[in-house]
Scaffold this motif. Structure first.
Motif, short mmCIF file in Angstrom:
data_model
loop_
_atom_site.label_atom_id
_atom_site.label_comp_id
_atom_site.label_asym_id
_atom_site.label_seq_id
_atom_site.Cartn_x
_atom_site.Cartn_y
_atom_site.Cartn_z
N PHE A 277 1.02 -1.00 -0.25
CA PHE A 277 -0.37 -0.01 0.32
C PHE A 277 0.85 1.31 -0.24
CE2 PHE A 277 -3.43 -3.19 0.97
CZ PHE A 277 -4.77 -2.47 0.82
N ILE A 278 0.63 1.92 -0.97
CA ILE A 278 1.40 3.66 -0.77
C ILE A 278 0.63 4.61 -1.19
CG2 ILE A 278 3.07 2.01 -2.82
CD1 ILE A 278 1.95 3.31 -4.81
N GLY A 279 0.99 6.12 -1.49
CA GLY A 279 -0.37 7.10 -0.92
C GLY A 279 -0.44 6.99 -2.65
N LEU A 280 -1.41 8.30 -2.34
CA LEU A 280 -2.05 8.07 -4.22
C LEU A 280 -0.62 9.18 -4.55
CD1 LEU A 280 -4.35 8.30 -5.64
CD2 LEU A 280 -5.18 10.34 -4.21
N ASP A 281 -0.03 10.14 -4.10
CA ASP A 281 1.33 10.35 -4.78
C ASP A 281 2.38 9.43 -5.47
OD1 ASP A 281 0.86 13.62 -4.20
OD2 ASP A 281 0.95 12.87 -1.60
N GLU A 282 2.28 8.99 -5.07
CA GLU A 282 3.51 7.95 -5.90
C GLU A 282 2.95 7.27 -6.83
OE1 GLU A 282 5.75 3.74 -4.02
OE2 GLU A 282 5.30 4.93 -3.20
N ALA A 283 1.26 6.68 -6.35
CA ALA A 283 0.69 5.77 -7.56
C ALA A 283 0.88 6.70 -8.33
CB ALA A 283 -0.90 5.58 -6.72
N MET A 284 0.63 8.31 -8.31
CA MET A 284 0.13 9.18 -9.55
C MET A 284 1.52 9.99 -10.29
SD MET A 284 -3.49 10.12 -9.90
CE MET A 284 -3.00 11.82 -11.15
N ARG A 285 2.52 9.03 -9.95
CA ARG A 285 4.27 9.88 -10.28
C ARG A 285 3.82 8.92 -11.25
NH1 ARG A 285 6.11 11.26 -4.81
NH2 ARG A 285 6.93 8.66 -4.74
N ASP A 286 3.41 7.39 -11.58
CA ASP A 286 3.70 6.54 -12.76
C ASP A 286 3.27 7.22 -14.29
OD1 ASP A 286 2.31 5.38 -14.70
OD2 ASP A 286 3.90 3.74 -12.97
N PRO A 287 3.54 7.55 -14.80
CA PRO A 287 3.62 7.88 -16.43
C PRO A 287 2.45 8.21 -17.06
CG PRO A 287 5.86 6.98 -16.39
CD PRO A 287 5.36 7.21 -15.54
N ALA A 288 1.68 7.00 -16.46
CA ALA A 288 -0.15 6.87 -17.59
C ALA A 288 -0.49 7.15 -17.19
CB ALA A 288 -0.09 4.79 -16.47
N TYR A 289 -0.83 8.10 -15.83
CA TYR A 289 -1.41 8.76 -14.78
C TYR A 289 -1.71 10.25 -16.06
CZ TYR A 289 -2.96 5.13 -11.39
OH TYR A 289 -3.65 4.20 -10.83
N GLU A 290 -0.43 10.68 -16.83
CA GLU A 290 -0.59 11.43 -17.45
C GLU A 290 -1.19 11.12 -18.50
OE1 GLU A 290 3.64 12.60 -17.78
OE2 GLU A 290 4.22 12.69 -15.56
N ARG A 291 -1.75 10.23 -19.32
CA ARG A 291 -2.23 10.31 -20.35
C ARG A 291 -3.89 10.72 -20.22
NH1 ARG A 291 -2.19 4.14 -23.11
NH2 ARG A 291 -0.09 3.73 -23.36
N ALA A 292 -4.14 11.03 -21.36
CA ALA A 292 -6.07 11.75 -21.70
C ALA A 292 -6.64 10.87 -21.31
CB ALA A 292 -5.84 12.50 -22.82
N ASP A 293 -8.12 11.22 -20.36
CA ASP A 293 -9.27 11.12 -20.35
C ASP A 293 -9.65 11.01 -21.74
OD1 ASP A 293 -11.30 9.78 -19.27
OD2 ASP A 293 -11.83 11.40 -18.51
N ALA A 294 -9.48 9.92 -22.38
CA ALA A 294 -10.53 10.35 -24.03
C ALA A 294 -11.97 9.73 -23.82
CB ALA A 294 -9.96 9.68 -24.56
N TYR A 295 -12.60 9.14 -22.09
CA TYR A 295 -14.25 8.73 -22.14
C TYR A 295 -15.12 10.06 -22.22
CZ TYR A 295 -18.16 6.35 -20.44
OH TYR A 295 -19.47 5.63 -20.75
N THR A 296 -16.09 10.57 -22.79
CA THR A 296 -16.67 10.99 -23.05
C THR A 296 -18.56 10.37 -23.07
OG1 THR A 296 -16.99 11.45 -24.97
CG2 THR A 296 -15.88 12.06 -24.20
#
Length: 337
Positions: A277-296
């Motif tokens: 278990f890690i903090g949300l900060d650490e999870a969000m450092r993964d570059p995948a979370y910089e991907r655009a949310d294309a879902y509409t």
């Protein structure tokens, strides 16, 4: 030394040398898989508020807080400030429930005031609801040297067009927020509804009979934890299929009685699978979370599926997601997820 003793000594030395050589030539043991997960809890201080009296849920709340303390796992809770009120008046005991979360080591984020649906109310009203949702949250955090920095969309509905998404992201950034995605989506709310109804006779003819028993609640808890394990497995597989590696996952659950009674088991189940278990900060450092949310679309799927939709993955890519069993849907008085 006798000749036989010498021979035995030489033989032993030879065997030791051969064992050492074999060990040196053996392939190195592979390190354990890198499985990391951030836990988040929505609809604080409690899902059923303000519809129920505060006293009716305090016992469940205290069990959940005790479980959070015992788990020693980082957690972020997302607050609906409308749940702090009754008949338009702020309820001090509900604000105290948020202090319990902070005292237990949790971080608190904004989930709008009223649990507003962006798709229903529109961007302007939604932004107002976000600001209204920090009137108590911001001073609570400032008293501890913190500021609210995480925002989560109610229903995970994030906008029906790219411009709305862009405008909302800009608004959130101007107010110091980052969007907290979800990559382990699930229907814990259905299991929780079934859990609350286990003491009630069902009004439908085909369900008439004696009220459900403690044994059924125990079965719900047991099967719910198994269901969550299958969800973790599924989304880990999805991340590997889409990204080629195990993404640090972000898991969503809600502040309800079922999770109060299973929190420790959920943590233990994930750890048994090798998750750290890690903090949300650490999870969000993964570059995948910089991907655009294309879902509409109209729903609120996992961000893994939003990214897959953006890459135009075929329908087969999404197959195999665990579903809520029919008997649980029946208990919850729902026809489908």
């Amino acid at each position: 030394m006798r000749p036989t003793a010498v021979l035995r000594c030489l033989l032993a030395c030879t065997l030791l040398s051969l064992s050492a050589l074999a060990a040196a030539q053996a392939p190195a043991k592979a390190p354990p898989p890198d499985r990391r997960i951030a836990l988040t809890v929505d609809d604080l201080p409690w899902v059923q508020l303000p519809a129920v009296p505060t006293a009716s849920i305090l016992g469940d709340h205290r069990r959940l807080i005790a479980a959070i303390r015992a788990a020693h796992a980082p957690v972020v809770g997302f607050v609906n400030e409308g749940k702090l009120e009754a008949d338009g008046k702020l309820q001090p005991e509900r604000v105290a429930m948020l202090r319990d979360w902070l005292d237990a080591g949790a971080e608190l984020g904004n989930h709008t005031y009223s649990h507003a649906d962006l798709h229903a109310v529109g961007l302007s009203a939604y932004e107002d609801d976000i600001l209204r949702g920090e009137r108590q949250l911001r001073p609570l955090l400032q008293a501890r040297g913190q500021t609210p920095r995480w925002f989560r969309h109610p229903y995970l509905r994030a906008g029906r067009d790219p411009q709305t998404k862009t405008d909302l992201a800009r608004f959130l950034g101007e107010h110091g927020y980052r969007i907290a995605p979800v990559t382990v989506d699930n229907s814990d709310w259905i299991w929780a509804a079934a859990y609350l109804r286990t003491g009630e006779p069902h009004p439908a003819k085909r369900h008439r009979g004696k009220p459900h028993t403690d044994a059924l609640k125990a079965r719900l808890r047991r099967d719910y934890v198994k269901y969550m394990g299958r969800k973790l497995d599924y989304y880990e597989q999805q991340s590997q299929a889409l990204l080629g590696y195990r993404l640090p996952l972000i898991w969503l659950i809600h502040a309800n009685a079922l999770n109060a009674d299973t929190y420790g088991e959920l943590i233990a189940m994930a750890r048994k699978r090798g998750y750290r278990f890690i903090g949300l900060d650490e999870a969000m450092r993964d570059p995948a979370y910089e991907r655009a949310d294309a879902y509409t679309g109209p729903a609120g799927p996992s961000w893994l599926h939003r990214w897959a939709i953006g890459e135009k993955k075929p329908a087969s890519f999404f197959a195999g997601e665990p579903t809520v069993p029919e008997w649980v849907l029946n208990l919850a008085r729902l026809d489908s997820e």
